[in-house]
Design an enzyme around this catalytic site. Sequence first.
Site, PDB file in Angstrom:
ATOM      1  N   TRP A  18      -0.969  36.132  -5.068  1.00  0.00           N
ATOM      2  CA  TRP A  18      -0.222  34.912  -4.744  1.00  0.00           C
ATOM      3  C   TRP A  18      -0.158  34.695  -3.236  1.00  0.00           C
ATOM      4  O   TRP A  18      -0.260  33.573  -2.754  1.00  0.00           O
ATOM      5  CB  TRP A  18       1.194  35.002  -5.342  1.00  0.00           C
ATOM      6  CG  TRP A  18       2.096  33.898  -4.868  1.00  0.00           C
ATOM      7  CD1 TRP A  18       2.240  32.657  -5.426  1.00  0.00           C
ATOM      8  CD2 TRP A  18       2.954  33.925  -3.723  1.00  0.00           C
ATOM      9  NE1 TRP A  18       3.137  31.914  -4.698  1.00  0.00           N
ATOM     10  CE2 TRP A  18       3.591  32.668  -3.657  1.00  0.00           C
ATOM     11  CE3 TRP A  18       3.251  34.885  -2.760  1.00  0.00           C
ATOM     12  CZ2 TRP A  18       4.500  32.353  -2.650  1.00  0.00           C
ATOM     13  CZ3 TRP A  18       4.150  34.571  -1.751  1.00  0.00           C
ATOM     14  CH2 TRP A  18       4.767  33.314  -1.708  1.00  0.00           C
ATOM     15  N   ASN A  19       0.006  35.755  -2.503  1.00  0.00           N
ATOM     16  CA  ASN A  19       0.062  35.660  -1.045  1.00  0.00           C
ATOM     17  C   ASN A  19      -1.371  35.585  -0.509  1.00  0.00           C
ATOM     18  O   ASN A  19      -2.036  36.599  -0.323  1.00  0.00           O
ATOM     19  CB  ASN A  19       0.792  36.868  -0.459  1.00  0.00           C
ATOM     20  CG  ASN A  19       1.062  36.733   1.026  1.00  0.00           C
ATOM     21  OD1 ASN A  19       0.373  35.992   1.718  1.00  0.00           O
ATOM     22  ND2 ASN A  19       2.056  37.447   1.519  1.00  0.00           N
ATOM     23  N   ASP A  20      -1.824  34.364  -0.271  1.00  0.00           N
ATOM     24  CA  ASP A  20      -3.224  34.187   0.120  1.00  0.00           C
ATOM     25  C   ASP A  20      -3.508  34.637   1.546  1.00  0.00           C
ATOM     26  O   ASP A  20      -4.651  34.542   2.018  1.00  0.00           O
ATOM     27  CB  ASP A  20      -3.677  32.735  -0.084  1.00  0.00           C
ATOM     28  CG  ASP A  20      -2.805  31.729   0.656  1.00  0.00           C
ATOM     29  OD1 ASP A  20      -1.816  32.140   1.284  1.00  0.00           O
ATOM     30  OD2 ASP A  20      -3.119  30.531   0.622  1.00  0.00           O
ATOM     31  N   CYS A  21      -2.489  35.133   2.224  1.00  0.00           N
ATOM     32  CA  CYS A  21      -2.685  35.644   3.585  1.00  0.00           C
ATOM     33  C   CYS A  21      -2.673  37.165   3.649  1.00  0.00           C
ATOM     34  O   CYS A  21      -2.820  37.737   4.728  1.00  0.00           O
ATOM     35  CB  CYS A  21      -1.617  35.087   4.517  1.00  0.00           C
ATOM     36  SG  CYS A  21      -1.718  33.296   4.732  1.00  0.00           S
ATOM     37  N   ASN A  23      -4.925  39.679   2.969  1.00  0.00           N
ATOM     38  CA  ASN A  23      -6.367  39.747   2.691  1.00  0.00           C
ATOM     39  C   ASN A  23      -6.845  41.184   2.880  1.00  0.00           C
ATOM     40  O   ASN A  23      -7.302  41.573   3.950  1.00  0.00           O
ATOM     41  CB  ASN A  23      -7.123  38.801   3.622  1.00  0.00           C
ATOM     42  CG  ASN A  23      -6.514  37.405   3.647  1.00  0.00           C
ATOM     43  OD1 ASN A  23      -5.988  36.977   4.670  1.00  0.00           O
ATOM     44  ND2 ASN A  23      -6.557  36.706   2.532  1.00  0.00           N
TER      45      ASN A  23
END
Length: 348
Positions: A18-21, A23
């Site tokens: 969910w946290n696309d940052c 990585n």
Amino acid sequence: VVNNLGPHGLPLSGRADWNDCLNLNCFSNDPNESFQTTENKSEGSQAQSLMIAGLFVVYGRDYVELCEVIGKTDEAVRAQKHIDAMVEAIKLNGWDGEWFLRAYDYFGNKVGSNENEEGKIFIESNGWCTMAGIGLEEGMVAKALDSVKERLDCEHGIVLNNPPFSKYYIEYGEISSYPEGYKENAGIFCHNNPWIMIGETMRGRGDRAWEYFRKICPAYTEHISDLHKVEPYVYAQMIAGKDAFKPGEAKNSWLTGTAAWNFYTISQYILGIQPTYEGLRMDPCIPAEWKTFSVKRKFRGAQYNIEVKNPNGRMKGVASLTVDGKTIEGNIIPLMPAGGTYRVEVVM
């Protein structure tokens, strides 16, 4: 998910969850590039997500219930085995002693651990794992939520992680490229605050759930509109956190799923009116000081005028339930004929 588990029995993380940052598989030498398009080096990766693990348990249980209702017993049994295995994997490899880990990185190192220099604790995994009630009997849920209160809570809401990242971590990616206290780097991401609210209702702490709800709800923050600098009637995606230059300043109104999550939280977990296959389950989790509240709920063609009374200052637990004066065993309002209006009284 069950075909993509890592060495700890937890769901593998691709480019991000969910946290696309966050990585964990990108390893970009340029923190200014778009991490949503950079190469994803997932082959051989041990990056695993505790947030997805908790989410798998929450919705896996819903899937099992659906299978049982429609008569797919074998599939329900099969799914339940995977859910039980995930719960054990979380307890064994996802618990850091006082809270749930956030992830394992590419190399199998802990993310969101007290062992880390920065980013010791994250909101997402502690939200989903407490929503799932993982380790409730062992005290894990209470400890995790207390740690969130101690380390992540602030005047304007619950920050995403803490301590914030003060430098770029190539193995974490974009999350560590933001200034401290902003966006995914210890900003208050309103979208995930309701996950902790729901977790608190699992623990039975209605006062804490309501406190968190009020902190980010626009109706309760209008007096600081000059600080927020966004419309006073809509949720913002992000509010600057306690480590920011200007805590409480908001950004990106409308760009968020927060409103839907807060409606779900307030209606089904704080007011506690939950649709089920058999009817409406009543399971409020409210502040002890609330003496009564009333709700009109339309469900499958019928209208239920619900009044909840709390004479003894309880935060959770239904003592009695009546529909049109008739006592109902348990806490589920049975399905009533469509077109009618029914008076429901709940005593906590």
